[in-house]
Design an enzyme around this catalytic site. Structure first.
Site, mmCIF file in Angstrom:
data_model
loop_
_atom_site.group_PDB
_atom_site.id
_atom_site.type_symbol
_atom_site.label_atom_id
_atom_site.label_comp_id
_atom_site.label_asym_id
_atom_site.label_seq_id
_atom_site.Cartn_x
_atom_site.Cartn_y
_atom_site.Cartn_z
ATOM 1 N N GLU A 130 0.814 -1.229 0.000
ATOM 2 C CA GLU A 130 0.000 0.000 0.000
ATOM 3 C C GLU A 130 0.842 1.273 0.000
ATOM 4 O O GLU A 130 0.583 2.194 0.777
ATOM 5 C CB GLU A 130 -0.980 -0.031 1.187
ATOM 6 C CG GLU A 130 -1.882 -1.260 1.175
ATOM 7 C CD GLU A 130 -2.865 -1.312 2.344
ATOM 8 O OE1 GLU A 130 -2.751 -0.516 3.281
ATOM 9 O OE2 GLU A 130 -3.760 -2.182 2.294
ATOM 10 N N ASN A 171 2.290 -4.869 -3.312
ATOM 11 C CA ASN A 171 0.892 -5.267 -3.110
ATOM 12 C C ASN A 171 0.065 -4.022 -2.819
ATOM 13 O O ASN A 171 0.527 -3.118 -2.107
ATOM 14 C CB ASN A 171 0.854 -6.231 -1.910
ATOM 15 C CG ASN A 171 -0.467 -6.921 -1.681
ATOM 16 O OD1 ASN A 171 -1.016 -7.517 -2.613
ATOM 17 N ND2 ASN A 171 -0.986 -6.864 -0.461
ATOM 18 N N HIS A 207 -10.132 -6.317 -2.590
ATOM 19 C CA HIS A 207 -11.216 -6.177 -1.605
ATOM 20 C C HIS A 207 -12.380 -5.495 -2.329
ATOM 21 O O HIS A 207 -12.458 -4.275 -2.383
ATOM 22 C CB HIS A 207 -10.745 -5.361 -0.405
ATOM 23 C CG HIS A 207 -9.681 -6.043 0.394
ATOM 24 N ND1 HIS A 207 -9.926 -7.207 1.096
ATOM 25 C CD2 HIS A 207 -8.379 -5.755 0.593
ATOM 26 C CE1 HIS A 207 -8.814 -7.590 1.702
ATOM 27 N NE2 HIS A 207 -7.856 -6.727 1.407
ATOM 28 N N GLU A 236 -5.790 -10.855 -1.725
ATOM 29 C CA GLU A 236 -6.652 -10.686 -0.538
ATOM 30 C C GLU A 236 -8.129 -10.615 -0.933
ATOM 31 O O GLU A 236 -8.895 -9.807 -0.402
ATOM 32 C CB GLU A 236 -6.268 -9.408 0.225
ATOM 33 C CG GLU A 236 -4.801 -9.341 0.601
ATOM 34 C CD GLU A 236 -4.407 -8.115 1.426
ATOM 35 O OE1 GLU A 236 -5.308 -7.403 1.946
ATOM 36 O OE2 GLU A 236 -3.199 -7.863 1.561
ATOM 37 N N ASP A 238 -11.887 -10.555 -1.319
ATOM 38 C CA ASP A 238 -13.194 -10.730 -0.683
ATOM 39 C C ASP A 238 -14.188 -9.811 -1.384
ATOM 40 O O ASP A 238 -13.785 -8.881 -2.088
ATOM 41 C CB ASP A 238 -13.184 -10.562 0.849
ATOM 42 C CG ASP A 238 -12.553 -9.289 1.365
ATOM 43 O OD1 ASP A 238 -12.457 -8.300 0.601
ATOM 44 O OD2 ASP A 238 -12.175 -9.257 2.555
HETATM 45 C C1 XIL Z 1 -6.310 -6.730 7.991
HETATM 46 C C2 XIL Z 1 -6.658 -7.952 8.820
HETATM 47 O O1 XIL Z 1 -7.568 -8.754 8.092
HETATM 48 C C3 XIL Z 1 -7.274 -7.534 10.143
HETATM 49 O O2 XIL Z 1 -7.436 -8.664 10.991
HETATM 50 C C4 XIL Z 1 -6.394 -6.499 10.834
HETATM 51 O O3 XIL Z 1 -7.059 -6.032 12.004
HETATM 52 C C5 XIL Z 1 -6.099 -5.339 9.908
HETATM 53 O O4 XIL Z 1 -5.498 -5.832 8.720
HETATM 54 N N1 XIL Z 1 -4.853 -4.841 3.472
HETATM 55 C C6 XIL Z 1 -3.864 -5.688 3.913
HETATM 56 C C7 XIL Z 1 -4.146 -6.623 5.038
HETATM 57 O O5 XIL Z 1 -2.786 -5.741 3.310
HETATM 58 O O6 XIL Z 1 -3.014 -6.863 5.831
HETATM 59 C C8 XIL Z 1 -5.277 -6.145 5.901
HETATM 60 O O7 XIL Z 1 -5.578 -7.152 6.854
HETATM 61 C C9 XIL Z 1 -6.480 -5.805 5.049
HETATM 62 C C10 XIL Z 1 -6.154 -4.697 4.068
#
Ligand code: XIL
Length: 315
Positions: A130, A171, A207, A236, A238
């Protein structure tokens, strides 16, 4: 019918999940699904800086080792997440001056990557996470504010030195379609590779939310990165909905899951798809996006949802 990992392997891809250490230690259903359905795992939190080096020079691998050992027992690969991020990083790091911060970053990378370098399960790392804002400018994090843009190349060089065999990734989120942010990453990756900085892969967090629509140029975006000579991966995934779920939202969500898997399958350089957990019981979504949830492929009672079937049938 066969688990997701069997179908993914037949297509030459991994299917991954994020794992949380609590339920992995305590819940049989969680453990069984994690072990059988997936071929790769990512620690949801256990490899982040606040977990692995909470105080300077005091490294703690209890959670990280639990996940890597689980993966090894189940013939799974591990994607390391994450070395340099502005979030979940202790205050002691954020308050350092430039020289000390650079040294702390290099020491952290060499310790964490070095801890797993001889472990064949650990195959890749999110070296930086990020680093851009949604406008496509480098995020004005404490890293950037203290060290300038050079910290990114330095992080990749330190990771390569600590494990010459691991694939090293950048990422980010909101980069699934072609937009200002994904183009900024594209330009950075292109420039780093021209300079000989060791970067091997680009992760697309993915996401997604059904109310925002599906990025129709996802596959085209993956393909333009592949043309730079890097691997790409969904890291990641979802797909959140406004709660409560219903059959209509579930059906729309399932099409998003199917589309993501199909985009990866269509791009040779795409290594696989990791879902950010698997059961709605432990999704990060409701805590982060109030009023939203139901984002994963099993419900809170470990029943498969239409999104599971969509992933299964696409693979
Ligand atoms: C999130 C986790 O899912 C949570 O449990 C934690 O509280 C915060 O981080 N981007 C990322 C991940 O790269 O590491 C994050 O994970 C979600 C957003």
């Amino acid at each position: 019918s066969a688990p997701l990992r069997t179908h993914a392997a037949a297509k030459g891809k991994f299917i991954g999940t994020a794992l949380a250490t609590g339920p992995l230690a305590n819940e049989t259903s969680y453990k069984n699904i994690a072990a059988t359905e997936f071929s790769q795992v990512t620690a949801e939190n256990a490899m982040k800086w606040d977990a692995t080096e909470p105080s300077q020079g005091q490294f703690n691998y209890s959670g990280a080792d639990a996940i890597v050992n689980f993966a090894t027992q189940n013939n799974q690969q591990v994607h390391g997440h994450t070395l340099v991020w502005h979030s979940q990083t202790p205050g002691w790091v954020q308050n350092l001056g430039a020289t000390a911060m650079r040294a702390a970053m290099q020491n952290h990378i060499s310790n964490v990557v070095g801890h797993f370098a001889d472990n064949p399960a650990v195959v890749s790392w999110d070296v930086v996470n990020e680093v851009f804002d949604d406008s496509g400018n480098l995020r004005t994090s404490f890293w950037y504010n203290t060290l300038g843009s050079g910290y990114i190349a330095d992080a990749f060089r330190a990771a390569r030195a600590a494990d010459p065999d691991a694939k090293l990734c950048i990422n980010d989120y909101n980069t699934e379609g072609i937009n200002a942010k994904s183009t900024a990453i594209y330009n950075l990756v292109s420039s780093l590779r021209q300079q000989g900085v060791p970067i091997d892969c680009v992760g697309f967090q993915s996401h997604l939310a059904i109310q925002y629509g599906f990025p129709g140029d996802f596959q085209q975006n993956l393909q333009r990165f592949a043309a730079l000579g890097v691997q790409v991966r969904i890291t990641e995934l979802d797909v959140r909905v406004q709660t409560p779920r219903d059959a209509t939202k579930d059906a729309t969500q399932a099409t998003y899951y199917r589309n993501v898997v199909n985009a990866c399958l269509a791009v040779t350089a795409c290594q696989g798809v990791t879902i950010w957990g698997f059961t709605d019981k432990y999704s990060w979504v409701p805590d982060t996006f109030p009023g939203q949830g139901g984002a994963l492929i099993y419900n809170e009672s470990y029943q498969q949802k239409p999104s599971y079937t969509a992933v299964h049938d696409a693979l």
